[in-house]
Design an enzyme around this catalytic site. Structure first.
Site, PDB file in Angstrom:
ATOM      1  N   SER A 158      11.217   0.192   8.392  1.00 31.00           N
ATOM      2  CA  SER A 158      11.315  -0.878   7.391  1.00 31.00           C
ATOM      3  C   SER A 158      11.491  -0.242   6.021  1.00 31.00           C
ATOM      4  O   SER A 158      12.429   0.536   5.831  1.00 31.00           O
ATOM      5  CB  SER A 158      10.073  -1.781   7.457  1.00 31.00           C
ATOM      6  OG  SER A 158      10.231  -2.905   6.619  1.00 31.00           O
ATOM      7  N   THR A 159      10.603  -0.506   5.073  1.00 34.22           N
ATOM      8  CA  THR A 159      10.767  -0.008   3.708  1.00 34.22           C
ATOM      9  C   THR A 159      10.920   1.514   3.683  1.00 34.22           C
ATOM     10  O   THR A 159      10.074   2.242   4.190  1.00 34.22           O
ATOM     11  CB  THR A 159       9.553  -0.403   2.850  1.00 34.22           C
ATOM     12  OG1 THR A 159       9.307  -1.800   3.000  1.00 34.22           O
ATOM     13  CG2 THR A 159       9.798  -0.070   1.391  1.00 34.22           C
ATOM     14  N   HIS A 184      14.532  -3.365   9.310  1.00 31.64           N
ATOM     15  CA  HIS A 184      14.424  -4.639   8.599  1.00 31.64           C
ATOM     16  C   HIS A 184      15.431  -4.663   7.454  1.00 31.64           C
ATOM     17  O   HIS A 184      15.396  -3.796   6.579  1.00 31.64           O
ATOM     18  CB  HIS A 184      13.013  -4.818   8.037  1.00 31.64           C
ATOM     19  CG  HIS A 184      11.938  -4.856   9.082  1.00 31.64           C
ATOM     20  ND1 HIS A 184      10.626  -4.547   8.814  1.00 31.64           N
ATOM     21  CD2 HIS A 184      11.987  -5.174  10.400  1.00 31.64           C
ATOM     22  CE1 HIS A 184       9.902  -4.675   9.914  1.00 31.64           C
ATOM     23  NE2 HIS A 184      10.707  -5.049  10.895  1.00 31.64           N
ATOM     24  N   MET A 278       6.245  -1.021   5.518  1.00 29.57           N
ATOM     25  CA  MET A 278       5.041  -1.775   5.173  1.00 29.57           C
ATOM     26  C   MET A 278       4.619  -2.624   6.358  1.00 29.57           C
ATOM     27  O   MET A 278       5.446  -3.130   7.102  1.00 29.57           O
ATOM     28  CB  MET A 278       5.312  -2.665   3.957  1.00 29.57           C
ATOM     29  CG  MET A 278       4.086  -3.336   3.391  1.00 29.57           C
ATOM     30  SD  MET A 278       3.021  -2.115   2.584  1.00 29.57           S
ATOM     31  CE  MET A 278       1.742  -3.187   1.923  1.00 29.57           C
ATOM     32  N   ASP A 281       4.481  -3.934  11.978  1.00 28.23           N
ATOM     33  CA  ASP A 281       5.482  -4.237  12.997  1.00 28.23           C
ATOM     34  C   ASP A 281       5.827  -2.980  13.791  1.00 28.23           C
ATOM     35  O   ASP A 281       6.176  -1.951  13.215  1.00 28.23           O
ATOM     36  CB  ASP A 281       6.741  -4.810  12.342  1.00 28.23           C
ATOM     37  CG  ASP A 281       7.771  -5.264  13.359  1.00 28.23           C
ATOM     38  OD1 ASP A 281       7.379  -5.650  14.472  1.00 28.23           O
ATOM     39  OD2 ASP A 281       8.971  -5.249  13.029  1.00 28.23           O
TER      40      ASP A 281
END
Length: 342
Positions: A158-159, A184, A278, A281
């Site tokens: 993600s991030t 993401h 973050m 998940d």
């Protein structure tokens, strides 16, 4: 709790107004100023010392990309890009931006855009800023020569994950086992991201389509806004299903949805990799994979932009081995070669 001090950088008066008014509504955010171009922004970063900066990618004069390349090595302020559907966003992420949101284009409401921006600003305030890499590119890894061995690799991020995943992929050989990647990302960007990986890496990379076969030498990137799962054919092969559905662990596509499907459906050897991001998940899904005998790798804290997803996975006992971003590929290759010899 101290408020997050934000500087808004955008040459458009209308866009600045939307950003400023939207961010000011959050009780934990204070907009300390705005800038209309890169020169103005640099002066105000030095004077105002914001905790986070939002920045347009396309600006007259110096672009947001060039601005970040110049600014971040000296003043590493966490930056969230505000971008239209534009390849330049990936260059800006490479220059050190933490994350990005897509400008409203009629497919989502202004309120949804502000919610997404606010969430990413809050995450960025806790992120580590990493400037663009100037080190020499790694040499491509030699062929694995796994023969007919079937192995499936799942990777979630993600991030900070767009660059972290690239660092892994460009160190892998063209004959990698079949891979499925969940990153993401807003709608429209996953295809461009897959095309970027395809240009920069040795293997074939493309955005997944429903029914795509998972095969050696191919990495499939889950399309935005669809859940991507690994399914098994009656003949023992594997393919991806990319379908609409509810969010899982707050995301669509979800790393947990991918990893859960691998734990449930994959009967051949498998590997799970969880990268910077973050939240949580993918952590529980990775644990299910490990419990089914998968080899699992987690990015370490020092090299993560946000040590959320891999950190939770480590605490759950889902990670067999931790590694820095630039060592994940080596850990994977060592495991695959050990399997090939065994």
């Amino acid at each position: 709790m101290a408020k997050i001090r934000v500087l808004v950088v955008d040459d458009s008066l209308v866009a600045r107004g939307v950003l400023i008014e939207g961010l000011k509504r959050h009780p934990n955010i204070e907009v300390v100023g705005f800038a209309i171009n890169a020169l103005d922004a640099k002066q105000k970063v030095l004077r105002l010392r914001p905790d986070v900066m939002t920045c347009d990618v396309q600006m007259p004069g110096m672009s947001g990309i060039d601005f970040l390349k110049e600014l971040l090595p000296q003043y590493p302020v966490p930056t969230v890009l505000v971008s239209s559907l534009n390849l330049g966003v990936f260059d800006a992420l490479h220059a050190g931006a933490v994350d990005f949101v897509r400008k409203p284009d009629g497919t989502e409401s202004r309120e949804q855009f502000i919610q997404a921006l606010t969430a990413k600003v809050i995450i960025a305030a806790k992120a580590r800023v990493r400037g663009g890499r100037s080190a020499p590119e790694p040499a491509p890894a030699p062929a694995l020569q796994l023969g007919r061995s079937r192995i499936i690799v799942g990777l979630g991020a993600s991030t900070g994950g767009t660059e972290a995943t690239l660092e892994v992929m460009k160190r892998l050989p063209p004959d990698i086992p079949g891979m499925v990647i969940v990153q993401h990302m807003p709608t429209g960007f996953t295809q461009m991201y897959a095309e970027r990986l395809n240009r920069l890496c040795s293997m074939e990379v493309r955005e997944a389509k429903n029914g795509d076969e998972i095969r050696p030498g191919l990495a499939l990137v889950a399309p935005a806004d669809l859940q991507c799962r690994v399914q098994r054919t009656a003949a023992g092969g594997y393919f991806v299903s990319c379908t609409p559905g509810d969010k899982v662990s707050g995301h669509r596509p979800s790393v947990d949805a991918l990893f859960d499907s691998m734990a449930e459906n994959v009967r051949c050897p498998m590997v799970g990799i969880i990268m910077t991001g973050m939240g949580a998940d993918g952590a529980k899904g990775l644990l299910k994979m490990r419990q089914k005998g998968a080899f699992t790798i987690g990015q370490d804290e020092k090299s993560s932009v946000v040590y959320g997803m891999p950190g939770v996975a480590k605490k759950l006992g889902a990670v067999c081995e931790q590694a820095s971003c630039d060592q994940v590929a080596g850990v994977l290759l060592r495991h695959l070669k050990t399997r090939a010899r065994g």
